[in-house]
Design a protein around this motif. Structure first.
Motif, short mmCIF file in Angstrom:
data_model
loop_
_atom_site.label_atom_id
_atom_site.label_comp_id
_atom_site.label_asym_id
_atom_site.label_seq_id
_atom_site.Cartn_x
_atom_site.Cartn_y
_atom_site.Cartn_z
N LEU A 5 0.84 -1.20 0.00
CA LEU A 5 0.00 0.00 0.00
C LEU A 5 0.87 1.24 0.00
O LEU A 5 1.86 1.29 0.72
CB LEU A 5 -0.80 0.05 1.30
CG LEU A 5 -2.15 -0.61 1.39
CD1 LEU A 5 -2.63 -0.54 2.83
CD2 LEU A 5 -3.16 0.08 0.49
N ALA B 220 -5.28 6.29 -0.94
CA ALA B 220 -4.28 5.23 -0.77
C ALA B 220 -4.26 4.43 -2.07
O ALA B 220 -5.26 4.39 -2.80
CB ALA B 220 -4.66 4.32 0.39
N ARG B 221 -3.13 3.85 -2.36
CA ARG B 221 -3.03 3.07 -3.60
C ARG B 221 -2.58 1.66 -3.26
O ARG B 221 -1.60 1.49 -2.51
CB ARG B 221 -2.02 3.77 -4.50
CG ARG B 221 -1.86 3.10 -5.82
CD ARG B 221 -1.04 4.01 -6.73
NE ARG B 221 -0.64 3.27 -7.89
CZ ARG B 221 0.55 3.37 -8.47
NH1 ARG B 221 1.46 4.19 -7.99
NH2 ARG B 221 0.83 2.64 -9.52
N LEU B 222 -3.30 0.70 -3.79
CA LEU B 222 -2.84 -0.68 -3.64
C LEU B 222 -1.84 -0.89 -4.77
O LEU B 222 -2.21 -1.05 -5.92
CB LEU B 222 -4.02 -1.67 -3.77
CG LEU B 222 -3.62 -3.12 -3.55
CD1 LEU B 222 -3.35 -3.40 -2.07
CD2 LEU B 222 -4.68 -4.07 -4.07
N GLU C 107 -7.56 -2.36 3.18
CA GLU C 107 -8.62 -1.33 3.28
C GLU C 107 -8.71 -0.79 4.70
O GLU C 107 -8.82 0.41 4.93
CB GLU C 107 -9.96 -1.92 2.86
CG GLU C 107 -10.05 -2.21 1.38
CD GLU C 107 -11.30 -3.01 1.01
OE1 GLU C 107 -12.18 -3.21 1.88
OE2 GLU C 107 -11.38 -3.44 -0.15
N ALA D 126 -5.80 1.46 5.42
CA ALA D 126 -5.93 2.75 4.73
C ALA D 126 -6.97 3.62 5.43
O ALA D 126 -6.76 4.81 5.66
CB ALA D 126 -6.30 2.52 3.27
N ARG E 157 -7.65 7.60 5.07
CA ARG E 157 -7.81 7.62 3.61
C ARG E 157 -9.26 7.28 3.31
O ARG E 157 -9.83 6.39 3.95
CB ARG E 157 -6.89 6.60 2.93
CG ARG E 157 -5.45 6.76 3.30
CD ARG E 157 -4.95 8.10 2.84
NE ARG E 157 -3.90 8.58 3.70
CZ ARG E 157 -2.82 9.22 3.25
NH1 ARG E 157 -2.65 9.45 1.97
NH2 ARG E 157 -1.91 9.66 4.08
N LEU F 277 -9.42 3.97 -1.91
CA LEU F 277 -8.32 3.06 -2.25
C LEU F 277 -8.39 2.85 -3.76
O LEU F 277 -9.44 2.49 -4.29
CB LEU F 277 -8.45 1.75 -1.49
CG LEU F 277 -7.29 0.76 -1.65
CD1 LEU F 277 -5.95 1.39 -1.29
CD2 LEU F 277 -7.49 -0.46 -0.76
N TYR G 68 -15.06 -2.78 -5.73
CA TYR G 68 -14.28 -1.78 -6.47
C TYR G 68 -15.00 -1.49 -7.78
O TYR G 68 -15.57 -2.38 -8.39
CB TYR G 68 -12.86 -2.29 -6.75
CG TYR G 68 -12.02 -2.27 -5.50
CD1 TYR G 68 -11.09 -1.26 -5.28
CD2 TYR G 68 -12.21 -3.23 -4.51
CE1 TYR G 68 -10.36 -1.22 -4.10
CE2 TYR G 68 -11.48 -3.20 -3.33
CZ TYR G 68 -10.56 -2.19 -3.13
OH TYR G 68 -9.85 -2.14 -1.97
N GLU H 87 -11.41 1.74 -8.10
CA GLU H 87 -11.42 2.56 -6.88
C GLU H 87 -12.54 2.10 -5.96
O GLU H 87 -13.56 1.60 -6.41
CB GLU H 87 -11.60 4.01 -7.32
CG GLU H 87 -12.28 4.93 -6.39
CD GLU H 87 -12.46 6.33 -6.95
OE1 GLU H 87 -11.49 6.95 -7.40
OE2 GLU H 87 -13.61 6.81 -6.92
N LEU I 95 -13.78 4.02 1.09
CA LEU I 95 -13.61 3.26 2.34
C LEU I 95 -14.52 3.83 3.41
O LEU I 95 -14.63 5.04 3.56
CB LEU I 95 -12.15 3.35 2.79
CG LEU I 95 -11.12 2.90 1.76
CD1 LEU I 95 -9.71 3.17 2.26
CD2 LEU I 95 -11.30 1.41 1.44
#
Ligand code: COA
Length: 383
Positions: free
Chosen positions: A76, A85-87, A110, A113, A118, A121, A141, A161, A164
């Motif tokens: 992450l 946040a970026r996976l 998740e 984040a 955040r 995600l 997502y 995306e 969350l």
């Protein structure tokens, strides 16, 4: 879902994998897993090392209790100063595939984040990776775009995306209403507040337009106009709510959002009228930027607040936008955003009961070069 603290360093009671944050002793196993999982675009040992030591990254690993090696990992990245946040990557050892480890890592990512404030995600995945895409879709997502020629072999990436929300359900009794036009965000916020606090009030598109006509003053670059705080407060008052205006500057607002002198003249006159009527109704007007503490105190008393935000944060357009703040869970301001971005695949579930971390909310609640901060605090009127 258990909290991150509960998830990390524990085996799931069902006998699932133990999840924890990676440390430098995991480097060999991470590199081995990476080599086995991807043929190109691999994360290097050096990058893994940097991620492990970085405050803006987190590598979660899954392992089987008492057995050496890793079952999987998720990487992450947290971009500083954003609510994103970026996976960056996720992989599960082929020997452990199909046992729910990928899903467990994704959910833990998740939670991590969300716990770091955040609200979104995001991730990219190869267009031909049906397995990973199946996992992401089944976890809610939604696709938000596609990058051409993204990977070393020129394969496009699909972008996904998810908003969350954590695991705490929240109910303030304020119904959600989606705006049916581009310009009625203010009147929709007003309607949602009135639907809870004004007896017998009905939400419908006719009322949406009626309230918009009552409260409008702003012209957009093109098309019809939106609402200003005085117009919203006056309309709220006339429809039976107690209103209080918080605005960071005196005088006419949003004039720089139109170029034509004629439109500006209409706005000036409309706003003068609203200010005069607000004074006649003795609507309290506080000319200073409202603070988060003030808003929280108002929400704690059961009030709601229509808050000006920059559309830039919500849908990447620099237009004024109104959202309704109606809850506070001790860490987030809970809002209904009347705008549902259909073109981004959003549904009402993405826009209702949005938990915005305090700092994120505070950043969003301002508009334009003059950093205009405005809100209309609403509560049931005592008779
Ligand atoms: C993607 C990956 C992480 C999934 O891990 P996993 O532990 O096998 O996945 P899970 O057992 O948790 O399965 C989760 C879901 O994936 C989907 N899935 C699994 N196999 C699938 C298949 N053959 N086709 C489509 N979807 C599939 C399903 O939705 C499944 O849920 P279900 O079993 O309840 O139906 C794993 O396949 C992997 O490491 N792939 C190689 C690396 C990779 O491509 N990473 C993604 C980079 S974006």
């Amino acid at each position: 879902m258990p909290s991150a603290a509960a998830l990390l360093n524990t085996a799931e009671p069902s006998g699932g994998p133990a999840l924890r944050a990676a440390n430098l002793d995991d480097l060999d196993a991470l590199v081995a897993l990476e080599e086995a999982s991807f043929v190109a675009d691999r994360i290097t040992r050096r990058s893994f090392r940097n991620f492990i030591g970085s405050a803006s990254a987190l590598i979660l690993v899954a392992e089987a209790a008492g057995r050496p090696g890793l079952l999987g990992y998720a990487a992450l990245l947290f971009r500083r100063g954003t609510a994103l946040a970026r996976l960056y990557s996720i992989a599960v050892a082929s020997s452990a595939a199909g046992q729910g480890i990928g899903r467990a890592l994704l959910k833990a990512a998740e939670t991590e984040a969300f716990d770091r404030d955040r609200i979104l995600l995001r991730l990219e995945v190869r267009e031909d990776n049906d397995r990973a895409i199946g996992l992401y879709r089944s976890e809610g997502y939604r696709p938000i775009g596609r990058y051409l020629d993204y990977y070393a072999d020129h394969m496009p990436a699909l972008r996904f995306e998810k908003i969350l929300r954590g695991d705490k359900p929240f109910d303030t009794g304020v119904p959600y209403y989606e705006q049916t036009t581009d310009f009625t965000c203010g009147s929709c916020c007003l309607m949602m507040a009135m639907a809870r606090d004004v007896k017998g009030f009905q939400l419908d598109p006719v009322m949406e337009i009626r309230l918009w006509r009552e409260a409008t003053t702003i012209f957009m670059m093109s098309g019809p106009g939106g609402c200003d705080p005085y117009g919203l407060a006056v309309t709220a008052h006339e429809f039976g709510l107690a209103a209080e205006i918080h605005v960071s500057q005196v005088g006419d607002l949003f004039l720089d959002s139109v170029r034509s002198a004629e439109k500006q003249k209409v706005m000036v006159l409309a706003q003068e009228d609203f200010r005069r009527r607000a004074a006649e109704y003795a609507i309290p007007t506080i000319v200073e930027p409202f603070t988060l503490d003030l808003l929280r105190a108002h929400l704690a008393k059961g009030g709601t607040a229509i808050v000006l935000v920059s559309g830039y944060h919500m849908f990447a357009k620099k237009v004024p936008h109104w959202i309704l703040a109606h809850g506070d869970d001790g860490r987030h301001i809970i809002v209904h955003d009347p705008w549902v971005a259909d073109e981004r695949g959003e549904s009402i579930a993405d826009a209702a009961y949005l938990p915005l971390p305090y700092a994120t909310f505070d950043r969003m609640a301002r508009f334009g070069k003059s950093v205009l901060r405005a809100a209309v605090f609403l509560s049931p009127r005592r008779s």
